[in-house]
Scaffold this motif. Sequence first.
Motif, PDB file in Angstrom:
ATOM      1  N   PHE A 247       0.824  -1.204   0.000  1.00 59.15           N
ATOM      2  CA  PHE A 247       0.000   0.000   0.000  1.00 59.15           C
ATOM      3  C   PHE A 247       0.863   1.261   0.000  1.00 59.15           C
ATOM      4  O   PHE A 247       1.646   1.477   0.919  1.00 59.15           O
ATOM      5  CB  PHE A 247      -0.931   0.022   1.213  1.00 59.15           C
ATOM      6  N   ASP A 248       0.693   2.089  -1.027  1.00 59.16           N
ATOM      7  CA  ASP A 248       1.456   3.336  -1.083  1.00 59.16           C
ATOM      8  C   ASP A 248       0.563   4.558  -0.852  1.00 59.16           C
ATOM      9  O   ASP A 248       0.985   5.693  -1.042  1.00 59.16           O
ATOM     10  CB  ASP A 248       2.174   3.471  -2.424  1.00 59.16           C
TER      11      ASP A 248
ATOM     12  N   VAL B  79       8.717   0.772   3.506  1.00 61.47           N
ATOM     13  CA  VAL B  79       9.266   0.295   2.240  1.00 61.47           C
ATOM     14  C   VAL B  79       8.161  -0.411   1.458  1.00 61.47           C
ATOM     15  O   VAL B  79       7.387  -1.191   2.021  1.00 61.47           O
ATOM     16  CB  VAL B  79      10.443  -0.673   2.481  1.00 61.47           C
ATOM     17  N   LEU B  80       8.081  -0.133   0.176  1.00 59.66           N
ATOM     18  CA  LEU B  80       7.056  -0.731  -0.679  1.00 59.66           C
ATOM     19  C   LEU B  80       7.520  -2.086  -1.214  1.00 59.66           C
ATOM     20  O   LEU B  80       8.691  -2.257  -1.583  1.00 59.66           O
ATOM     21  CB  LEU B  80       6.728   0.204  -1.845  1.00 59.66           C
ATOM     22  N   LYS B  81       6.595  -3.011  -1.304  1.00 58.95           N
ATOM     23  CA  LYS B  81       6.935  -4.355  -1.749  1.00 58.95           C
ATOM     24  C   LYS B  81       7.335  -4.410  -3.217  1.00 58.95           C
ATOM     25  O   LYS B  81       8.000  -5.364  -3.630  1.00 58.95           O
ATOM     26  CB  LYS B  81       5.760  -5.299  -1.495  1.00 58.95           C
ATOM     27  N   ASN B  82       6.920  -3.419  -3.999  1.00 62.32           N
ATOM     28  CA  ASN B  82       7.292  -3.444  -5.411  1.00 62.32           C
ATOM     29  C   ASN B  82       8.658  -2.809  -5.655  1.00 62.32           C
ATOM     30  O   ASN B  82       9.099  -2.696  -6.793  1.00 62.32           O
ATOM     31  CB  ASN B  82       6.225  -2.772  -6.271  1.00 62.32           C
ATOM     32  N   SER B  83       9.327  -2.394  -4.586  1.00 61.06           N
ATOM     33  CA  SER B  83      10.691  -1.871  -4.706  1.00 61.06           C
ATOM     34  C   SER B  83      11.681  -3.024  -4.562  1.00 61.06           C
ATOM     35  O   SER B  83      11.340  -4.086  -4.023  1.00 61.06           O
ATOM     36  CB  SER B  83      10.961  -0.833  -3.611  1.00 61.06           C
ATOM     37  N   PRO B  84      12.918  -2.842  -5.022  1.00 60.28           N
ATOM     38  CA  PRO B  84      13.932  -3.882  -4.818  1.00 60.28           C
ATOM     39  C   PRO B  84      14.100  -4.173  -3.327  1.00 60.28           C
ATOM     40  O   PRO B  84      14.022  -3.256  -2.498  1.00 60.28           O
ATOM     41  CB  PRO B  84      15.207  -3.247  -5.402  1.00 60.28           C
ATOM     42  N   LEU B  85      14.337  -5.435  -2.983  1.00 62.98           N
ATOM     43  CA  LEU B  85      14.483  -5.790  -1.572  1.00 62.98           C
ATOM     44  C   LEU B  85      15.639  -5.049  -0.899  1.00 62.98           C
ATOM     45  O   LEU B  85      15.660  -4.887   0.317  1.00 62.98           O
ATOM     46  CB  LEU B  85      14.688  -7.301  -1.433  1.00 62.98           C
ATOM     47  N   GLU B  86      16.588  -4.585  -1.706  1.00 60.71           N
ATOM     48  CA  GLU B  86      17.712  -3.848  -1.135  1.00 60.71           C
ATOM     49  C   GLU B  86      17.263  -2.592  -0.398  1.00 60.71           C
ATOM     50  O   GLU B  86      17.970  -2.070   0.467  1.00 60.71           O
ATOM     51  CB  GLU B  86      18.711  -3.461  -2.238  1.00 60.71           C
TER      52      GLU B  86
ATOM     53  N   PRO C 279      14.646   8.397  10.020  1.00 61.54           N
ATOM     54  CA  PRO C 279      13.495   7.758   9.365  1.00 61.54           C
ATOM     55  C   PRO C 279      13.864   7.390   7.931  1.00 61.54           C
ATOM     56  O   PRO C 279      14.757   8.004   7.340  1.00 61.54           O
ATOM     57  CB  PRO C 279      12.412   8.844   9.405  1.00 61.54           C
ATOM     58  N   TYR C 280      13.192   6.383   7.395  1.00 63.56           N
ATOM     59  CA  TYR C 280      13.463   5.986   6.008  1.00 63.56           C
ATOM     60  C   TYR C 280      12.152   5.678   5.310  1.00 63.56           C
ATOM     61  O   TYR C 280      11.407   4.795   5.731  1.00 63.56           O
ATOM     62  CB  TYR C 280      14.367   4.750   5.954  1.00 63.56           C
ATOM     63  N   TYR C 281      11.886   6.441   4.249  1.00 62.60           N
ATOM     64  CA  TYR C 281      10.666   6.223   3.477  1.00 62.60           C
ATOM     65  C   TYR C 281      11.015   5.978   2.019  1.00 62.60           C
ATOM     66  O   TYR C 281      11.832   6.697   1.432  1.00 62.60           O
ATOM     67  CB  TYR C 281       9.719   7.419   3.617  1.00 62.60           C
TER      68      TYR C 281
END
Length: 209
Positions: free
Chosen positions: A84-85, A102-109, A123-125
């Motif tokens: 969900f974004d 972190v979004l699931k459609n982004s690279p796992l890195e 924070p990290y978005y």
Amino acid sequence: MITIAIAEDHQSLIDGIQLLLKYEEGISIIGTANDGKGLLDIVRLKQPKVVITDIRMPKLDGIEATKVISKEFPHIKVIAFSMFDEDRAVIQMRDAGAKGYVLKNSPLEELLKAIYAVMEGNPYYDIGIDHTLFDNASAKVKTPKSNLSKSEREILKLIAQNKTSSEIADIRFTAVSTVEKHRKNMMRKLGLSGKGELLKYAIQSKYDF
């Protein structure tokens, strides 16, 4: 050592995260769960430094689990890992106490970047999230739910619980056709185009009813 607990109802994603972090020096996965209650059991028993959690999970979702973790263990850093974004989901997780998203459609890195960032106190978005949401620390997302009738809001709650139209009709002692009519009216009022979007909206809205 950065100890990590993961909560995700899709085991394949847990496996992927474990594979990503398996050889990462200084990181250790000390527990995994497929639902929110299982996550809390791990957190209370092992107290990891970082929790990676999905939002939509059985038994207890990620937002409620994060609220509990933040209250009982404020030193633990929570990172949301979600498909969900929408603004609402991001802000609800932030307000619950999450330090990253972190979004699931982004690279796992991206998860690895988030882990190191929150451990440093930052924070990290995900880059796919609208960062202007955080210009105001007390920002809230405005919603059009005020346009919904009482019956529609009650049905939306049940939709958020993944109830079918038939199940909702039984619960409300009404006809399936009536429930379907309410669904169509809600989609029109909310500007949604299908049942899948209505379910997604209901899940993200369920704490604001």
